[in-house]
Design an enzyme around this catalytic site. Structure first.
Site, PDB file in Angstrom:
ATOM      1  N   ARG A  46     -21.731   5.572  17.010  1.00  0.00           N
ATOM      2  CA  ARG A  46     -20.375   4.928  17.690  1.00  0.00           C
ATOM      3  C   ARG A  46     -20.086   3.828  16.541  1.00  0.00           C
ATOM      4  O   ARG A  46     -20.783   3.543  15.798  1.00  0.00           O
ATOM      5  CB  ARG A  46     -20.305   4.549  18.962  1.00  0.00           C
ATOM      6  CG  ARG A  46     -21.528   4.141  19.607  1.00  0.00           C
ATOM      7  CD  ARG A  46     -22.260   2.944  19.085  1.00  0.00           C
ATOM      8  NE  ARG A  46     -21.402   1.647  19.150  1.00  0.00           N
ATOM      9  CZ  ARG A  46     -21.402   0.733  18.202  1.00  0.00           C
ATOM     10  NH1 ARG A  46     -22.536   0.516  17.271  1.00  0.00           N
ATOM     11  NH2 ARG A  46     -20.461  -0.218  18.448  1.00  0.00           N
ATOM     12  N   ALA A  48     -16.389   2.298  14.482  1.00  0.00           N
ATOM     13  CA  ALA A  48     -15.253   2.927  13.976  1.00  0.00           C
ATOM     14  C   ALA A  48     -15.723   3.555  12.490  1.00  0.00           C
ATOM     15  O   ALA A  48     -15.518   4.602  12.233  1.00  0.00           O
ATOM     16  CB  ALA A  48     -13.982   1.913  13.710  1.00  0.00           C
ATOM     17  N   ARG A  89     -13.098  11.304  19.563  1.00  0.00           N
ATOM     18  CA  ARG A  89     -12.682  10.255  20.068  1.00  0.00           C
ATOM     19  C   ARG A  89     -11.398   9.628  19.632  1.00  0.00           C
ATOM     20  O   ARG A  89     -10.992   9.754  18.332  1.00  0.00           O
ATOM     21  CB  ARG A  89     -13.830   9.033  19.857  1.00  0.00           C
ATOM     22  CG  ARG A  89     -15.174   9.486  20.536  1.00  0.00           C
ATOM     23  CD  ARG A  89     -16.092   8.218  20.521  1.00  0.00           C
ATOM     24  NE  ARG A  89     -15.740   7.147  21.324  1.00  0.00           N
ATOM     25  CZ  ARG A  89     -16.351   6.064  21.250  1.00  0.00           C
ATOM     26  NH1 ARG A  89     -17.146   5.750  20.293  1.00  0.00           N
ATOM     27  NH2 ARG A  89     -15.844   4.906  22.255  1.00  0.00           N
ATOM     28  N   GLN A 196     -23.053  -2.444  24.193  1.00  0.00           N
ATOM     29  CA  GLN A 196     -23.312  -2.344  22.784  1.00  0.00           C
ATOM     30  C   GLN A 196     -23.800  -3.852  22.340  1.00  0.00           C
ATOM     31  O   GLN A 196     -24.630  -3.816  21.468  1.00  0.00           O
ATOM     32  CB  GLN A 196     -22.226  -2.147  22.004  1.00  0.00           C
ATOM     33  CG  GLN A 196     -21.717  -0.854  22.287  1.00  0.00           C
ATOM     34  CD  GLN A 196     -20.545  -0.449  23.254  1.00  0.00           C
ATOM     35  OE1 GLN A 196     -20.526  -1.258  24.306  1.00  0.00           O
ATOM     36  NE2 GLN A 196     -19.684   0.570  23.331  1.00  0.00           N
ATOM     37  N   ASP A 237     -11.300  -1.189  15.943  1.00  0.00           N
ATOM     38  CA  ASP A 237     -10.973   0.228  16.069  1.00  0.00           C
ATOM     39  C   ASP A 237      -9.812   0.730  15.348  1.00  0.00           C
ATOM     40  O   ASP A 237     -10.087   1.945  14.687  1.00  0.00           O
ATOM     41  CB  ASP A 237     -11.476   0.579  17.442  1.00  0.00           C
ATOM     42  CG  ASP A 237     -12.850   0.605  17.613  1.00  0.00           C
ATOM     43  OD1 ASP A 237     -13.140  -0.450  18.097  1.00  0.00           O
ATOM     44  OD2 ASP A 237     -13.450   1.496  17.525  1.00  0.00           O
TER      45      ASP A 237
HETATM   46  O1  MRU Z   1     -17.072   2.428  21.655  1.00  0.00           O
HETATM   47  P1  MRU Z   1     -17.635   1.922  20.434  1.00  0.00           P
HETATM   48  O2  MRU Z   1     -18.942   1.481  20.735  1.00  0.00           O
HETATM   49  O3  MRU Z   1     -17.637   3.090  19.341  1.00  0.00           O
HETATM   50  O4  MRU Z   1     -16.672   0.742  20.167  1.00  0.00           O
HETATM   51  C1  MRU Z   1     -16.984   0.078  18.879  1.00  0.00           C
HETATM   52  C2  MRU Z   1     -16.179  -0.966  18.832  1.00  0.00           C
HETATM   53  O5  MRU Z   1     -15.268  -1.452  19.528  1.00  0.00           O
HETATM   54  C3  MRU Z   1     -16.291  -1.894  17.385  1.00  0.00           C
HETATM   55  O6  MRU Z   1     -16.099  -3.309  17.823  1.00  0.00           O
HETATM   56  C4  MRU Z   1     -15.600  -1.309  16.417  1.00  0.00           C
HETATM   57  O7  MRU Z   1     -15.616   0.195  16.337  1.00  0.00           O
HETATM   58  C5  MRU Z   1     -15.834  -1.950  14.951  1.00  0.00           C
HETATM   59  S1  MRU Z   1     -17.203  -1.580  14.157  1.00  0.00           S
HETATM   60  C6  MRU Z   1     -17.286  -2.075  12.867  1.00  0.00           C
END
Ligand code: MRU
Length: 346
Positions: A46, A48, A89, A196, A237
């Site tokens: 997970r 971005a 996603r 996370q 994202d």
């Molecule tokens: O749902 P996730 O864990 O994929 O969400 C991740 C985030 O919101 C991060 O802050 C974003 O992707 C930036 S990652 C460098």
């Protein structure tokens, strides 16, 4: 770094299983594109930029799986692979960016043999992964210039090595400031519901020896109000043309609190996270995930069955709350409409 988020090895994709961290450091092997798509949906990988790399590698695997007599049949099936990867996603634009980049490479090699096209796709996916590492280091270099000596930095979610090909975006800024000897400390929001921050960001920071304090999401205002936080750095994202930024749910609340307390709020993201086709953040699709993520923690119910639940995975922080956006091309602030286009080379 002492772990690999994702890599292409022996015509398979290897990923660290982020659902099992911090308890277990397990690496899964994926040999077909559908299992890569499931891994993205299931948050094995997970973040971005990381899902952009995974999608590209998934397309490269899919190209190897296609059985076709003609180029027409190959390209039709490749389109299907891309569609399946794109349905994993909806919010992080890097996923679609990675898939589009793979499609362009396939098109550019249309005149070649199918095996040459497959080889070109594999090389492109590996290139995307390698480039991401360099991009994160550059984001870190620019971002570190904004971090004062002795700063205490609040971050939300995980925008670290685990969310990228390595090093991280927001954590890239933190890593670079630490490497520059700035004597920084970090507050990590736990980031409910998926944790996370607690499970992944805290794991990365502890592993790296960067002083880290874990707080639950509702504590950020308390520490800001007491002057214990110098600045906030988060990932993204999807960033619209006007600078409005989608990031993990709760980011908006942190940004509003930061403004109230006169604390700079920085977004760190690669150019591949910009979606300049959207004029503002209201057009960013927001993923809603399963209710169990809210009602359960590690399979244990923390709410009565039958209660109604909402679980948006992201929110949008309006650009007016963002002090600057740190990209690999430099720092953008003020007029985002102009600055982001310039950074993107448009
Ligand atoms: O749902 P996730 O864990 O994929 O969400 C991740 C985030 O919101 C991060 O802050 C974003 O992707 C930036 S990652 C460098």
């Amino acid at each position: 770094m002492s772990f690999r988020t994702i890599e292409w090895r022996d015509n398979a994709v290897i990923m660290i299983d982020q659902t099992r961290l911090p308890g277990e450091e397990v690496y899964n092997t994926y040999e077909d594109f559908k299992s890569v798509a499931e891994a993205i949906k299931g948050m094995i990988i997970r973040g971005a930029p990381a899902i952009g790399v995974a999608a590209a590698m998934g397309v490269a695997l899919g190209a190897r799986e296609i059985i076709a007599d003609t180029h027409e049949s190959f390209f039709r099936q490749l389109e299907n692979v891309c569609e399946i990867m794109a349905r994993t996603r909806p919010t992080a634009v890097n996923l679609f960016w990675g898939i589009e980049r793979m499609k362009r490479v396939a098109e550019a090699h249309r005149g070649k043999s199918l095996d040459q096209i497959r080889e070109a796709l594999k090389k492109e996916a590996i290139r995307i992964e390698e480039e991401d590492l360099t991009i994160c280091r550059n984001i870190g270099k620019w971002g570190a210039t904004l971090i004062p000596q002795g700063a205490t930095i609040l971050t939300h979610c995980n925008a670290g090595g685990l969310a990228t090909a390595g090093y991280g975006t927001a954590l890239g800024v933190i890593r670079a400031a630490h490497e520059a000897g700035k004597n920084i400390k970090v507050f990590a929001d736990e980031t409910r519901p998926w944790l996370q921050g607690a499970r992944l960001t805290a794991w990365e920071l502890v592993k790296e020896g960067i002083p880290a304090t874990l707080i639950s999401d509702n504590m950020a205002g308390f520490f800001m109000n007491r002057g214990e936080i110098t600045c906030c750095v988060v990932g993204a994202d999807r960033i619209a043309a006007n600078g409005d930024t989608a990031n993990k749910i709760g980011t908006y609340s942190v940004a509003v609190l930061a403004k109230e307390n006169n604390i700079p709020f920085y977004v760190a993201a690669p150019i591949s996270t910009l979606d300049l086709s959207l004029s503002d953040g209201s057009q960013i699709p927001i993923e809603e995930r399963h209710r169990d993520e809210v009602t359960h923690i590690k399979g244990i119910a923390i709410a009565p069955a039958g209660v109604s639940v909402r679980n948006p995975a992201f929110d949008v922080t309006p650009a007016r709350y963002i002090t600057a956006i740190i990209t690999e091309k430099g720092i953008v602030s003020g007029d985002y409409l102009f600055g982001l286009r310039k950074a993107a080379g448009i």
